[in-house]
Write a protein that holds these residues in place. Structure first.
Motif, PDB file in Angstrom:
ATOM      1  N   SER A   1      -3.845  -0.667  -4.409  1.00  0.00           N
ATOM      2  CA  SER A   1      -4.223  -1.509  -3.287  1.00  0.00           C
ATOM      3  C   SER A   1      -5.641  -1.160  -2.842  1.00  0.00           C
ATOM      4  O   SER A   1      -6.333  -0.372  -3.484  1.00  0.00           O
TER       5      SER A   1
ATOM      6  N   THR B   1       0.830  -1.207   0.000  1.00  0.00           N
ATOM      7  CA  THR B   1       0.000   0.000   0.000  1.00  0.00           C
ATOM      8  C   THR B   1       0.859   1.249   0.000  1.00  0.00           C
ATOM      9  O   THR B   1       0.610   2.207  -0.742  1.00  0.00           O
TER      10      THR B   1
ATOM     11  N   SER C   1      -6.453   0.607  -0.389  1.00  0.00           N
ATOM     12  CA  SER C   1      -6.486   1.895   0.301  1.00  0.00           C
ATOM     13  C   SER C   1      -6.497   3.066  -0.656  1.00  0.00           C
ATOM     14  O   SER C   1      -6.356   2.898  -1.872  1.00  0.00           O
TER      15      SER C   1
END
Length: 348
Positions: free
Chosen positions: A338, A169, A340
């Motif tokens: 990712s 991330t 996020s």
């Protein structure tokens, strides 16, 4: 009559599909436990040089060959490993992620999931539903980080698992968000400095601060030195619920806010707002939960937060609310490869 028969068959097919999907969900519980066990044993590491027989794998790892075969056969039916010939197994792209030596390794994540202190918390998610409190505290008699402090071996595994998950991330965030023009960046809850090391390596004119608990932050010195950026970094110990280092024109807080209750998150953000450059930015790296039935990994990460902590993953509207109470406003979001996003706030 034929039309009625066709309609009945179509209805039966739909019912069969629904039942089949629910059985897949039911099997997912066993799949999770098998993944944890196989990750703990380290089977994928033994297959790096090519397929091996179950008998060889069992001998190398000290396991029962029949039991190992039956588990690998089941996992291979879902694409994790492949039975290249009878009782001989090799890696697949999914199984490769269980190796310990790859950049995308999630081996420690699956190992951690299988430990009693973690899986018992998930098994008691009903307690969190009933009470709104972390199931982890209920089943283990103390909160997560107090438990880890008393069990150094599990703390090491937990740190490895978080590193597995966060590394991908954080690298995605470094690549996606442009920090050109930032002079001083403060990483709140920066742990051992991996994120700051990546950022400083990318921006040679930037200076940075790793801020975390006093017993955690010394570990960043080695990471920053190995990245060749230690001379542009400062290590500061403290408690972000009380205060944060002043003078940054950008503050990054990665996978920390979602571990905190709203009141704690507001306290941290207020502390940042109090000391940040008036023209500065706050960069929150966390899942950003979409509204409605839209599938998103963050919706399951939120269940992890519910089981393990008082934290939560937030929607955009929820970020707007906590930012507003801290004297900040939402300035934008940047989606990452990712699960996020970078959620950007600035002084209101």
């Amino acid at each position: 009559m034929p039309e009625q028969a066709a309609g009945a068959m179509a209805g039966d097919d739909r019912e069969d599909a629904v039942l089949s999907r629910m059985w897949d969900f039911h099997s997912g519980l066993r799949m999770g436990f098998m993944l944890s066990a196989i990750a703990e044993i380290g089977i994928a590491d033994h297959l790096v040089d090519g397929p091996l027989s179950v008998d060889e794998l069992a001998e190398r790892t000290g396991n029962n060959a029949d039991g190992l075969y039956r588990v690998l056969r089941a996992m291979a039916s879902k694409g994790v490993f492949t039975e290249t010939s009878r009782r001989v197994f090799g890696l697949t792209p999914l199984a490769d992620i269980l190796r310990s030596d790859t950049a995308n390794s999630l081996r420690d994540v699956f190992r951690l999931q299988g430990k009693h202190f973690m899986r018992n918390a998930y098994a008691e998610i009903g307690y969190s539903i009933r009470t709104g409190l972390p199931a982890f505290d209920h089943v283990n008699g103390e909160e997560l980080f107090a438990y880890l402090a008393r069990h150094p071996e599990m703390n090491e595994l937990f740190s490895g698992a978080m590193g597995n998950a966060a590394g991908q991330t954080q690298q995605s965030a470094v690549e996606a968000y442009d920090l050109t023009g930032v002079r001083k960046l403060v990483d709140i809850g920066g742990a051992h400095g991996h994120l700051l090391a990546s950022i400083l390596a990318r921006y040679p004119d930037l200076r940075g601060v790793v801020f975390d608990q006093p017993h955690v932050v010394p570990g960043a010195e080695r990471v920053l030195a190995e990245a060749g950026v230690l001379e542009r970094a400062e290590l500061v110990g403290g408690n972000y619920l009380e205060s944060v280092p002043a003078g940054g024109d950008a503050y990054v807080i990665s996978h920390v806010l979602h571990q905190l209750s709203d009141s704690e998150a507001i306290a941290v953000l207020t502390n940042i707002r109090r000391v940040m450059d008036p023209a500065g930015r706050v960069l929150v790296i966390d899942p950003l939960i979409p509204e409605g039935d839209v599938p998103h990994p963050g919706k399951f990460m939120d269940i992890t937060m519910m089981a393990l902590s008082k934290g939560r993953d937030r929607t955009e509207a929820e970020f707007v609310e906590v930012f507003g109470k801290a004297g900040l406003r939402l300035a934008g979001t940047v989606g990452l490869k990712s699960a996020s996003s970078v959620v950007v706030a600035e002084p209101a």
